[in-house]
Scaffold this motif. Sequence first.
Motif, PDB file in Angstrom:
ATOM      1  N   ARG A  46       0.835  -1.207   0.000  1.00 36.02           N
ATOM      2  CA  ARG A  46       0.000   0.000   0.000  1.00 36.02           C
ATOM      3  C   ARG A  46       0.866   1.253   0.000  1.00 36.02           C
ATOM      4  O   ARG A  46       0.562   2.231  -0.681  1.00 36.02           O
ATOM      5  CB  ARG A  46      -0.930   0.015   1.203  1.00 36.02           C
ATOM      6  N   LEU A  47       1.939   1.238   0.775  1.00 43.62           N
ATOM      7  CA  LEU A  47       2.823   2.398   0.825  1.00 43.62           C
ATOM      8  C   LEU A  47       3.577   2.584  -0.490  1.00 43.62           C
ATOM      9  O   LEU A  47       3.883   3.711  -0.877  1.00 43.62           O
ATOM     10  CB  LEU A  47       3.819   2.257   1.982  1.00 43.62           C
ATOM     11  N   ALA A  48       3.889   1.501  -1.175  1.00 41.51           N
ATOM     12  CA  ALA A  48       4.661   1.575  -2.419  1.00 41.51           C
ATOM     13  C   ALA A  48       3.797   1.914  -3.627  1.00 41.51           C
ATOM     14  O   ALA A  48       4.322   2.305  -4.668  1.00 41.51           O
ATOM     15  CB  ALA A  48       5.372   0.245  -2.663  1.00 41.51           C
ATOM     16  N   THR A  49       2.479   1.775  -3.503  1.00 40.88           N
ATOM     17  CA  THR A  49       1.582   2.042  -4.625  1.00 40.88           C
ATOM     18  C   THR A  49       1.415   3.546  -4.786  1.00 40.88           C
ATOM     19  O   THR A  49       1.039   4.223  -3.828  1.00 40.88           O
ATOM     20  CB  THR A  49       0.209   1.395  -4.385  1.00 40.88           C
ATOM     21  N   PRO A  50       1.691   4.057  -5.987  1.00 37.57           N
ATOM     22  CA  PRO A  50       1.537   5.499  -6.194  1.00 37.57           C
ATOM     23  C   PRO A  50       0.081   5.924  -6.000  1.00 37.57           C
ATOM     24  O   PRO A  50      -0.842   5.221  -6.401  1.00 37.57           O
ATOM     25  CB  PRO A  50       1.968   5.726  -7.638  1.00 37.57           C
ATOM     26  N   ARG A  51      -0.102   7.024  -5.382  1.00 39.66           N
ATOM     27  CA  ARG A  51      -1.437   7.566  -5.152  1.00 39.66           C
ATOM     28  C   ARG A  51      -1.881   8.372  -6.367  1.00 39.66           C
ATOM     29  O   ARG A  51      -1.108   9.139  -6.931  1.00 39.66           O
ATOM     30  CB  ARG A  51      -1.446   8.482  -3.932  1.00 39.66           C
ATOM     31  N   VAL A  52      -3.141   8.207  -6.739  1.00 40.76           N
ATOM     32  CA  VAL A  52      -3.718   9.006  -7.810  1.00 40.76           C
ATOM     33  C   VAL A  52      -4.247  10.282  -7.161  1.00 40.76           C
ATOM     34  O   VAL A  52      -5.004  10.212  -6.188  1.00 40.76           O
ATOM     35  CB  VAL A  52      -4.868   8.238  -8.512  1.00 40.76           C
TER      36      VAL A  52
END
Length: 66
Positions: A46-52
């Motif tokens: 979750r932390l590594a997933t880029p935020r839109v």
Amino acid sequence: MYGDHVHHLLHRLRAEQLRREAPHRPQHTHLLRTRLGWRLVEVGLRLATPRVPQVQLHVPAGQHGN
């Protein structure tokens, strides 16, 4: 922080270390360690997933469609 190749190398090295230590650990800690480990993987992903970026639409006053 560091590249994916380094991350995967460190992960493999730690996994090998844990496998070597596994026979020396009490069996009752296995389930808890497994659940905690997978929870940490989930948090890391979750932390590594880029935020839109959240796009906020501006609705002029009085035109809310009610």
